[in-house]
Design an enzyme around this catalytic site. Structure first.
Site, PDB file in Angstrom:
ATOM      1  N   TYR A 142       0.819  -1.210   0.000  1.00 50.06           N
ATOM      2  CA  TYR A 142       0.000   0.000   0.000  1.00 50.06           C
ATOM      3  C   TYR A 142       0.860   1.270   0.000  1.00 50.06           C
ATOM      4  O   TYR A 142       0.403   2.325  -0.407  1.00 50.06           O
ATOM      5  CB  TYR A 142      -0.891   0.041   1.256  1.00 50.06           C
ATOM      6  CG  TYR A 142      -2.204  -0.680   1.135  1.00 50.06           C
ATOM      7  CD1 TYR A 142      -2.266  -2.036   0.876  1.00 50.06           C
ATOM      8  CD2 TYR A 142      -3.410   0.014   1.310  1.00 50.06           C
ATOM      9  CE1 TYR A 142      -3.475  -2.687   0.789  1.00 50.06           C
ATOM     10  CE2 TYR A 142      -4.623  -0.639   1.224  1.00 50.06           C
ATOM     11  CZ  TYR A 142      -4.650  -1.994   0.963  1.00 50.06           C
ATOM     12  OH  TYR A 142      -5.859  -2.631   0.879  1.00 50.06           O
ATOM     13  N   LYS A 190       3.225 -15.364   2.786  1.00 51.81           N
ATOM     14  CA  LYS A 190       3.485 -16.085   1.535  1.00 51.81           C
ATOM     15  C   LYS A 190       5.008 -16.263   1.471  1.00 51.81           C
ATOM     16  O   LYS A 190       5.677 -15.821   0.535  1.00 51.81           O
ATOM     17  CB  LYS A 190       2.937 -15.262   0.358  1.00 51.81           C
ATOM     18  CG  LYS A 190       2.959 -15.969  -0.978  1.00 51.81           C
ATOM     19  CD  LYS A 190       1.908 -17.053  -1.133  1.00 51.81           C
ATOM     20  CE  LYS A 190       2.073 -17.776  -2.446  1.00 51.81           C
ATOM     21  NZ  LYS A 190       1.219 -18.969  -2.573  1.00 51.81           N
ATOM     22  N   ASP A 222      -2.738 -18.310   0.678  1.00 55.75           N
ATOM     23  CA  ASP A 222      -3.694 -19.009  -0.203  1.00 55.75           C
ATOM     24  C   ASP A 222      -4.405 -20.114   0.574  1.00 55.75           C
ATOM     25  O   ASP A 222      -5.626 -20.281   0.481  1.00 55.75           O
ATOM     26  CB  ASP A 222      -3.007 -19.544  -1.469  1.00 55.75           C
ATOM     27  CG  ASP A 222      -1.689 -20.251  -1.206  1.00 55.75           C
ATOM     28  OD1 ASP A 222      -1.221 -20.264  -0.043  1.00 55.75           O
ATOM     29  OD2 ASP A 222      -1.121 -20.819  -2.164  1.00 55.75           O
ATOM     30  N   ASP A 246      -6.359  -7.089   4.337  1.00 55.32           N
ATOM     31  CA  ASP A 246      -7.494  -6.445   3.670  1.00 55.32           C
ATOM     32  C   ASP A 246      -8.371  -7.513   3.025  1.00 55.32           C
ATOM     33  O   ASP A 246      -9.593  -7.519   3.183  1.00 55.32           O
ATOM     34  CB  ASP A 246      -6.969  -5.470   2.605  1.00 55.32           C
ATOM     35  CG  ASP A 246      -8.098  -4.765   1.884  1.00 55.32           C
ATOM     36  OD1 ASP A 246      -9.043  -4.319   2.563  1.00 55.32           O
ATOM     37  OD2 ASP A 246      -8.039  -4.671   0.637  1.00 55.32           O
ATOM     38  N   ASP A 250     -12.392  -9.212   4.422  1.00 53.18           N
ATOM     39  CA  ASP A 250     -13.643  -9.172   3.644  1.00 53.18           C
ATOM     40  C   ASP A 250     -14.183 -10.594   3.514  1.00 53.18           C
ATOM     41  O   ASP A 250     -15.384 -10.839   3.631  1.00 53.18           O
ATOM     42  CB  ASP A 250     -13.405  -8.596   2.232  1.00 53.18           C
ATOM     43  CG  ASP A 250     -13.708  -7.107   2.148  1.00 53.18           C
ATOM     44  OD1 ASP A 250     -13.433  -6.392   3.134  1.00 53.18           O
ATOM     45  OD2 ASP A 250     -14.220  -6.662   1.097  1.00 53.18           O
TER      46      ASP A 250
END
Ligand code: IPM
Ligand code: MN
Length: 359
Positions: A142, A190, A222, A246, A250
């Site tokens: 970001y 990751k 993942d 983020d 959701d």
């Protein structure tokens, strides 16, 4: 108790849901005898329109001189569909997080008994879900430099960058939180591909020595995305970097039943900020139909975190649960029998006030 709260309604449904939250705050003041001073500030597209800046200096001053910040949402579609635009509303939110040092975004994921059948996930999988995500909020892709799009749009670059100190400070909060809960911490990364993830893993592994009672696990993002649907009850505290956090939060909102129910707290160097995790939902803006519960639950977090008002916070959360139990919900939670944003808000306030009469 007296306190100062900065209120930043922002864009889209932000103003409507924040109006409900401040109404609920009034009910809390009345029942418990508190007195909060609210100062309003502009942020996002509305601030670009009025001040030519998505996070104007005046808003920053209001935030800095308050004990807590209550924030609504940011973003309008005109900007989303125009990549050439010079200034984006989201820049206001990102700059606010960075400037105020809000490096840890805490997103609790719980279920409401009365909503358990509402999730598209099977009831037995989500019944005992109760976890919290610690999302790093001021680093990673970001904010990394360089970040640009070539003038002819033939190429674009974003950079993911983390330093050890950025990881240590949020990891401490996550370890401490795990210590107060069931004692399990899962780092989502990751590390099989990304250098930054290997830094996260090494740093957190080393820190684990200071927390002998915490069971530390690692999970690739993942796989974590899959596990969150397959067996979400396995999680207690999840720690992760900015963008992974983020995305998986959701996803996690599906467990709760609606994105409109998920609150969050952003904490760090100075004043803390409380915001629903949903966005500005422009399709619903001005229609008095958006779910205000995430904002009201963010207010509950604010009362507890910034003012130590645990009983008041619980009263707000219980009032939300009772409104749900009585079926006083918006159309995201019941598509056949639903109420307006303001009606849900007044029901929650009335429940809080009626308890004071009952006592
Ligand atoms: C969130 C939002 C923001 C983010 C956007 C609006 C910049 O999606 O708070 O989760 O990506 O952090
Ligand atoms: Mn998001």
């Amino acid at each position: 108790m007296r306190g100062k709260i900065a209120v930043l309604p922002g864009d889209g449904i932000g103003p409507e849901v924040i109006r409900v939250a401040t109404g609920v705050l009034k009910a809390v003041e009345e029942r418990f005898g508190h007195d909060f001073t609210l100062t309003y500030g502009e942020i996002g597209a509305t601030a670009i329109a009025s001040a030519g800046d998505p996070f104007p200096e005046n808003t920053e001053e209001i935030c800095r001189s308050s004990d807590a910040i209550l924030f609504g949402a940011i973003g309008t579609p005109e900007y989303d569909n125009n990549p050439a635009v010079r200034m984006r509303p989201e820049e206001g939110l990102l700059r606010m997080r960075k400037t105020l040092g809000l490096y840890a975004n805490i997103r609790p994921v719980t279920t409401f008994d009365d909503l358990i059948t509402l999730s598209p996930l099977k009831e037995e999988r989500i019944r005992n879900v109760d976890f919290v995500v610690y999302r790093e909020l001021t680093g990673g892709i970001y904010f990394g430099k360089p970040s640009f799009v070539a003038k002819d749009y033939s190429k674009a670059v974003d950079t993911c960058s983390y330093s050890r100190i950025e990881i240590v400070r949020i990891a401490r909060l996550a370890f401490d939180a795990a210590g107060k809960r069931s004692g399990k911490l899962t780092l989502v990364d990751k590390a099989n591909v990304l250098a930054t993830s290997r830094l996260w893993r090494k740093t957190v592994q080393e820190m684990a020595a200071d927390y002998p009672n915490i069971v530390l696990e690692f999970m690739f993002v993942d796989n974590a995305a899959m596990q969150m649907i397959l067996n979400p009850a396995q999680f207690d505290v999840i720690l992760t970097e900015n963008m992974f956090g983020d995305i998986i939060t959701d996803e996690a909102s599906v467990i709760t039943g609606s994105l409109g129910l998920m609150p969050s707290a952003s904490v760090g160097e100075t004043v803390s900020l409380f915001e629903p995790i949903h966005g500005s939902y422009p399709q619903a803006a001005g229609k008095n139909s958006a779910n205000p519960m995430a904002s009201v639950l963010s207010l509950a977090m604010l009362l507890e975190h910034s003012f130590g008002l645990a009983e008041e916070s619980l009263a707000v959360r219980e009032a939300v649960a009772e409104a749900i139990a009585r079926g006083i919900v918006t159309n995201d939670l019941n598509t056949t029998k639903f109420f307006t944003t303001t009606k849900v808000g007044s029901a929650i306030s009335d429940i809080i006030l009626s308890k004071s009469l009952a006592e």
